[in-house]
Design a protein around this motif. Structure first.
Motif, PDB file in Angstrom:
ATOM      1  N   VAL A  19       0.881  -1.164   0.000  1.00 61.06           N
ATOM      2  CA  VAL A  19       0.000   0.000   0.000  1.00 61.06           C
ATOM      3  C   VAL A  19       0.917   1.212   0.000  1.00 61.06           C
ATOM      4  CG1 VAL A  19      -1.787   1.281   1.221  1.00 61.06           C
ATOM      5  CG2 VAL A  19      -1.804  -1.224   1.256  1.00 61.06           C
TER       6      VAL A  19
ATOM      7  N   LEU B 199      -2.653   0.555  -4.350  1.00 59.41           N
ATOM      8  CA  LEU B 199      -2.461  -0.834  -3.938  1.00 59.41           C
ATOM      9  C   LEU B 199      -1.720  -1.530  -5.066  1.00 59.41           C
ATOM     10  CD1 LEU B 199      -3.340  -2.811  -1.655  1.00 59.41           C
ATOM     11  CD2 LEU B 199      -5.220  -3.462  -3.150  1.00 59.41           C
TER      12      LEU B 199
ATOM     13  N   THR C  84      -4.427  -7.120   2.131  1.00 60.27           N
ATOM     14  CA  THR C  84      -5.596  -6.258   2.254  1.00 60.27           C
ATOM     15  C   THR C  84      -6.704  -7.026   2.962  1.00 60.27           C
ATOM     16  OG1 THR C  84      -6.419  -6.944   0.100  1.00 60.27           O
ATOM     17  CG2 THR C  84      -5.061  -4.972   0.181  1.00 60.27           C
TER      18      THR C  84
END
Length: 166
Positions: A5, A48, A77
């Motif tokens: 991220v 992402l 995630t």
């Protein structure tokens, strides 16, 4: 596969996203999901990225040596368990604290904000400024009607108009 991220902040300029995507592609990364905006002459975004485990360190090093302020976080995630996604559009007279009051109600209903986009625009004909926003919240089906009722109760106090969509 490693998921990264990235948070990116820097002076806005032409080609910034292209340069970022080139670094990611050169290291075998896959640009999956992103949200980006130009605000006040600055560029801000969150991306992402999926990359092979053996290439994650090289990509991280290349990103961190870039001229942008980039923060890299590794992790899988996760999503908040929910069964409903509720879209809330709101518009009202701009004033300090409006976001806090609305998000307090959303939080107290057990909902989680997935996205929030806002702006302040000049009010047509009335003068002054209007605060406009769209939020997507995640919550259980049973909580959706309760959240909508709580926000409608708040609407008169804040002089805000809410529109809901599922």
């Amino acid at each position: 596969m490693t998921t990264l991220v990235l948070t990116v902040i820097g002076d806005d300029r032409s080609g910034l996203v292209a340069d970022l995507s080139e670094i990611i592609a050169n290291h075998g990364g896959n640009w999956a999901t992103s949200e980006m905006a130009q605000l006040g002459g600055k560029f801000a975004g969150i991306v992402l990225v999926d990359v092979a485990d053996d290439k994650a360190d090289g990509l991280t090093t290349a990103l961190e040596s870039n001229q942008l302020a980039i923060t890299v976080q590794r992790g899988v995630t996760t999503t908040i368990p929910s069964t409903s996604r509720l879209t809330i559009d709101f518009v009202g007279t701009d004033r300090p604290g409006i976001v806090r009051q609305i998000t307090d109600v959303i939080s107290s209903a057990g909902a989680s904000i997935e996205t929030l986009s806002s702006d302040v625009v000049e009010a047509p004909m009335a003068g002054g400024n209007l605060f406009t926003a769209t939020a997507t919240v995640l919550l259980d089906d049973a909580e959706a009607d309760g959240l909508q009722a709580k926000l409608e109760d708040l609407a008169d106090e804040l002089m805000v108009e809410f529109t809901f969509g599922r």
